[in-house]
Motif scaffolding. Structure first.
Motif, PDB file in Angstrom:
ATOM      1  N   CYS A 304      56.099  24.130 -13.551  1.00 51.65           N
ATOM      2  CA  CYS A 304      55.544  25.468 -13.716  1.00 51.65           C
ATOM      3  C   CYS A 304      56.704  26.452 -13.919  1.00 51.65           C
ATOM      4  N   SER A 305      56.577  27.348 -14.881  1.00 52.01           N
ATOM      5  CA  SER A 305      57.652  28.298 -15.158  1.00 52.01           C
ATOM      6  C   SER A 305      57.771  29.323 -14.029  1.00 52.01           C
ATOM      7  N   SER A 317      45.755  21.824 -21.794  1.00 52.49           N
ATOM      8  CA  SER A 317      46.505  22.864 -21.075  1.00 52.49           C
ATOM      9  C   SER A 317      47.147  22.258 -19.836  1.00 52.49           C
ATOM     10  N   ASN A 327      46.046  28.004 -16.751  1.00 50.20           N
ATOM     11  CA  ASN A 327      46.721  28.055 -18.051  1.00 50.20           C
ATOM     12  C   ASN A 327      48.205  28.334 -17.836  1.00 50.20           C
ATOM     13  N   VAL A 329      52.243  28.262 -17.778  1.00 54.28           N
ATOM     14  CA  VAL A 329      53.318  28.126 -18.767  1.00 54.28           C
ATOM     15  C   VAL A 329      54.279  27.037 -18.293  1.00 54.28           C
ATOM     16  N   GLN A 331      57.576  24.605 -18.142  1.00 58.78           N
ATOM     17  CA  GLN A 331      59.027  24.654 -18.339  1.00 58.78           C
ATOM     18  C   GLN A 331      59.610  23.307 -17.923  1.00 58.78           C
ATOM     19  N   VAL A 373      50.781  19.884 -25.670  1.00 57.37           N
ATOM     20  CA  VAL A 373      50.389  20.403 -24.357  1.00 57.37           C
ATOM     21  C   VAL A 373      49.447  19.423 -23.667  1.00 57.37           C
TER      22      VAL A 373
END
Ligand SMILES: [Zn+2]
Length: 494
Positions: A304-305, A317, A327, A329, A331, A373
């Motif tokens: 997780c970012s 997703s 949803n 982002v 990393q 994704v």
């Protein structure tokens, strides 16, 4: 209403309405280190005229009622308490019963007494008995010996738990090592600083014997108290028996040696330790050469970012459970298994994002791209060059041996920090007059390396970052997550 007098040896389980007359030998606070040091109870040792020693305990919620009246060395009458069977673990007395304070307990200090109650009682054990007790957690004996050396981390600039190691020569001649951690370490130093000279005889109460890598350590506990020289009668006896060396103590050299807080270990010791030791959290330094980056399980995971935890792959997703984000982002983060070796053996060390990034100076997200994704996500690089370039280099790894490392299926050691291979200079100084059985550890001193010049600056940098603990915890969480998914694929990514 006068109640009748009882000896501690005559106590029976249940509420006691008789009165005991006791001396308070020592009292201390028992705290829960897993709950931010929350007070569990105020514990103590009582002794009566027959030298029967019994442990007492005041639960946290009742301690304010009694705390101010507890003066070590004073004599009390005690009545209306509960008599319970002693906990079989971490015993501080030989009595089968303990005293628990309740709401009706009366504790009255006496200014005089007709009884003769001892002022001290210690439970010393021989070296062989200490080894027998090691790793059982059954007894917390006392120890007394002639002080050979004080190894201290108090002046070391690396943040985190401090440690003082005392080498004490027992009457039998054997030297044992007492480790004082946490608040015991600074407490020892304030006592040492306020003492007029360096002590010759040191008595340490309530130690927990542990064998680590074949060596006996006597670890301080919340019941640990340190006494110097003539502060106890038994200490004074030992002090008076010491041969006079005819030298002025103030002119003799200090026994204090400042050293790294974490023991260096060889790989063979590490592997042996995993097999033989109780699961516990303990840290070691190990200097080893990086021989290979293991790629069977990949070198990274999709994190997780925001919180860096491993993301859950959905159809199209990513979900982050800790962030409650469907949803999230993504990393890329490092999770790298390093094959390492020294002249004693080979091992696998597991490195996570923060530490590996420090080595490569390149973020995982810069070293490779996530393609796709959700379920289809892959990483476009088998093994980034910044990682393969690390092979052949020697580092000093700080390793955290957690419960996880002690299972048969996970023979990896989680890295909590990585340093350039260091010259352990303070230990070398120490080696000049160290005891023989400690040599094994001292041989771990890394030979000089090209990185030597970088040592000072790197350690200083680490000390300001101070992130070792957090990284370790983060790493563990991620590790468990990552271990769940064993599907293997090309350019594997978790
Ligand atoms: Zn998150």
């Amino acid at each position: 209403m006068a109640s009748s007098y009882t000896l501690l040896a005559n106590l029976r389980a249940g509420r006691c309405s008789n009165t005991a007359e006791v001396r308070l030998l020592r009292s201390w606070e028992a705290r829960n280190i897993n709950k931010g040091g929350e007070l569990i109870s105020v514990d103590m040792l009582f002794i009566d005229e027959n030298s029967t020693m019994v442990q007492g305990s005041i639960p946290a919620l009742r301690q304010l009622q009694f705390k101010n009246r507890l003066a070590e060395g004073s004599i009390y009458t005690l009545t209306g308490f509960d008599v319970v069977r002693s906990n079989p673990m971490f015993r501080l007395s030989d009595s089968t019963f303990s005293i628990h304070f309740n709401e009706g307990t009366e504790l009255e200090k006496l200014s005089t007494t007709v009884r003769t109650i001892p002022t001290e009682l210690f439970r010393f054990r021989t070296y062989d008995q200490l080894r027998e007790l090691a790793n059982t957690g059954k007894q917390l004996p006392d120890i007394m010996g002639e002080l050979c050396q004080i190894r201290s981390t108090i002046t070391d600039r690396i943040p985190g738990a401090q440690r003082v190691m005392l080498s004490l020569r027992l009457e039998s001649g054997t030297v044992v090592c007492v480790s004082l951690f946490d608040s015991l370490a600074p407490a020892f130093h304030s006592k040492l600083d306020s003492y007029v000279r360096e002590p010759k005889i040191v008595l340490v109460t309530g130690v927990n014997p542990k064998i680590v890598a074949g060596k006996l350590y006597l670890n301080g506990t919340s019941a640990t108290r340190v006494f110097f020289d003539s502060e106890t009668a038994v200490g004074k006896d030992a002090f008076d028996r010491l041969p006079s060396d005819g030298t002025d103590q103030s002119a003799s050299s200090s026994k204090v040696v400042h050293t790294q807080k974490i023991e260096p270990m060889k790989i063979s010791d590490l592997n042996q330790f995993v097999i033989t030791a109780d699961p516990q959290v303990v840290e070691f330094l190990c200097t080893a050469k990086l021989t290979e980056i293991q790629v069977a399980e990949g070198w990274c995971y999709i994190g997780c970012s925001v919180c860096s935890k491993k993301l859950i792959r959905e159809e199209t997703s990513f979900t982050c459970a800790p962030c409650n984000e469907t949803n999230a982002v993504a990393q890329l983060r490092y999770r790298v298994i390093l094959s390492v070796s020294d002249e004693t053996g080979i091992a696998a060390f597991l490195g996570f994002d923060t530490e590996i990034t420090k080595l490569t100076n390149v973020l995982a997200a810069e070293a490779a791209q996530i393609v796709g994704v959700g379920l289809n996500a892959q990483v476009d690089t088998d093994l980034p060059r910044v990682l393969s370039e690390l092979v052949g280099k020697t580092y000093t790894f700080q390793l955290k041996l957690k419960d996880f490392n002690f299972t048969a299926h996970h023979q990896t050691f989680t890295i909590s920090r990585i340093f350039p291979a260091r010259d352990l200079a303070p230990l070398l100084t120490f080696a000049e007059n160290v005891e023989v059985h400690e040599q094994a550890h001292l041989q771990n001193v890394a030979p000089g390396t090209d990185d030597r010049a970088a040592i000072t600056s790197d350690v200083a940098e680490v000390s300001t970052a101070g992130d070792g603990t957090l990284t370790g915890r983060e790493a563990e969480a991620n590790e468990h997550d990552a271990a769940e998914d064993n599907a293997s694929k090309k350019a594997r990514v978790e």
